[in-house]
Design an enzyme around this catalytic site. Structure first.
Site, PDB file in Angstrom:
ATOM      1  N   LYS A  55     -35.869  -2.441   4.143  1.00  0.00           N
ATOM      2  CA  LYS A  55     -35.941  -1.441   3.228  1.00  0.00           C
ATOM      3  C   LYS A  55     -37.223  -0.755   3.360  1.00  0.00           C
ATOM      4  CE  LYS A  55     -33.028  -3.551  -0.001  1.00  0.00           C
ATOM      5  NZ  LYS A  55     -32.719  -4.532  -1.315  1.00  0.00           N
ATOM      6  N   GLN A  99     -35.891  -7.539  -5.857  1.00  0.00           N
ATOM      7  CA  GLN A  99     -34.831  -8.623  -5.231  1.00  0.00           C
ATOM      8  C   GLN A  99     -34.124  -9.714  -5.864  1.00  0.00           C
ATOM      9  OE1 GLN A  99     -33.823  -6.983  -1.993  1.00  0.00           O
ATOM     10  NE2 GLN A  99     -32.546  -8.538  -1.910  1.00  0.00           N
ATOM     11  N   ASP A 122     -31.786   0.595  -8.231  1.00  0.00           N
ATOM     12  CA  ASP A 122     -30.619  -0.251  -7.843  1.00  0.00           C
ATOM     13  C   ASP A 122     -29.191   0.001  -8.723  1.00  0.00           C
ATOM     14  OD1 ASP A 122     -30.788  -1.881  -5.670  1.00  0.00           O
ATOM     15  OD2 ASP A 122     -32.164  -3.381  -6.600  1.00  0.00           O
TER      16      ASP A 122
END
Ligand code: NAD
Length: 295
Positions: A55, A99, A122
């Site tokens: 990422k 994460q 997200d």
């Protein structure tokens, strides 16, 4: 005799998504706004380390600012929440990503809820999910958003089609099913959701015009479970042991690719299908956040 199946190439679609972001990024940079994405990684999970590195690399390649805050696996919920609070108030940070999965002593729901919804790239925050659910503009969870991009790129119409989504997780199955039932382009489908408690799943998959598999069980969907000319999107990424390979494993999807291939109209490979889309959609959400917060 069937035509050869169309392979839905996630790399091509991801490149297209990133290309489409370039004008917006240039506009932001011309105003001295560098879209910023901060990831928080707790612990040493090897798969998470790989994802987060990827990422960061891809964000930087597009000209975004990207950094990773690494916390020890033994950090506390309070420490993590304090960092999120800091990032929520940092004008240089437009997107915050924690994460997952977090080590088991964390309350993941509370962590997600602590993120400023305007920075929730997200798309996991209840406000993002709720807004999506009723068709308002929102951050959309990156994997289902990536699936829609693939279908759109290859002009696979969902309107009026029967889509069977397998899996009901909050990050893939549920938002996927919701998005496909929304009114309008990329939606208007009749959706069936199958999950671990669905008996005789083949009864449903055999009726599907489009199957979206997000299960996490290697090669669960086999040729006998599908009708001819179905479109299959395989979200699953599963490691299975393979002694012939140096690394000792290979990646397979939730679909038995070789067995279904002769019957399908189109299919995403694993790897190289949905997996590569997720990061592209994350970058897209970050640019969207930067525009909303700064322009
Ligand atoms: P999850 O474990 O949260 O959910 C799995 C779902 O599958 C559950 O809803 C469960 O009910 C259902 N299920 C389990 N066994 C089943 C069975 N035998 N028959 C029918 N349904 C069954 O997983 P997730 O986070 O949604 O991920 C699913 C898969 O997608 C995993 O392989 C994961 O690695 C992959 N994934 C890929 C990406 C990507 O970027 N491509 C992103 C997220 C997840």
């Amino acid at each position: 005799m069937q035509n050869s199946p169309l392979i839905l190439d996630g790399k091509v679609v991801a490149a297209d998504v990133k290309n489409r972001l370039k004008d917006d990024i240039a506009t932001l940079l011309s105003k001295n706004i560098v879209p910023g994405l901060t990831a928080i990684l707790v612990g040493e999970d090897p798969a998470s380390q790989v994802y987060v590195r990827s990422k960061e690399r891809q964000a930087k390649k597009l000209g975004l600012h990207s950094d990773v805050i690494r916390l020890d696996a033994h950090s506390t919920q309070a420490e993590l929440l304090a960092i999120i609070h800091q990032l929520n108030n940092d004008a240089k940070v437009h997107g915050i990503l924690v994460q997952l999965p977090l080590p088991s002593h964390f309350d993941e729901d509370a962590v997600i809820e602590a993120i400023n919804p305007e920075k929730d790239v997200d798309g996991f925050h209840p406000i993002s999910v709720g807004r999506m659910q009723i068709g308002l503009d929102s951050f959309i969870s990156c994997t289902p958003a990536g699936v829609l991009e693939i279908l759109d790129y290859y002009k696979i119409v969902t309107s009026g089609k029967h889509v069977v989504v397998i899996g009901r997780s909050n990050i893939v199955g549920k938002p996927m099913a919701n998005l496909l039932t929304r009114k309008g382009k990329r939606g208007d489908a009749t959706v069936t959701v199958c999950h671990s408690r669905t008996p005789n799943m083949a009864l449903f998959t055999r009726q599907a015009d489009i199957i979206i598999a997000a299960v996490g069980v290697p090669e669960l969907i086999t040729a006998d479970m599908i009708k001819d000319d179905v479109v299959i999107v395989d979200v699953g990424i599963n490691r299975v042991g393979d002694a012939k390979l140096e690394k000792g494993y290979k990646l397979v999807g939730d679909v038995d690719y070789q067995s279904v291939l002769p019957k399908v109209k189109a299919i995403t490979p694993v790897p190289g299908g949905v997996g590569v889309m997720t990061i592209a959609m994350l970058l897209s959400n970050t640019v969207k956040a930067a525009k909303k917060l700064s322009l």
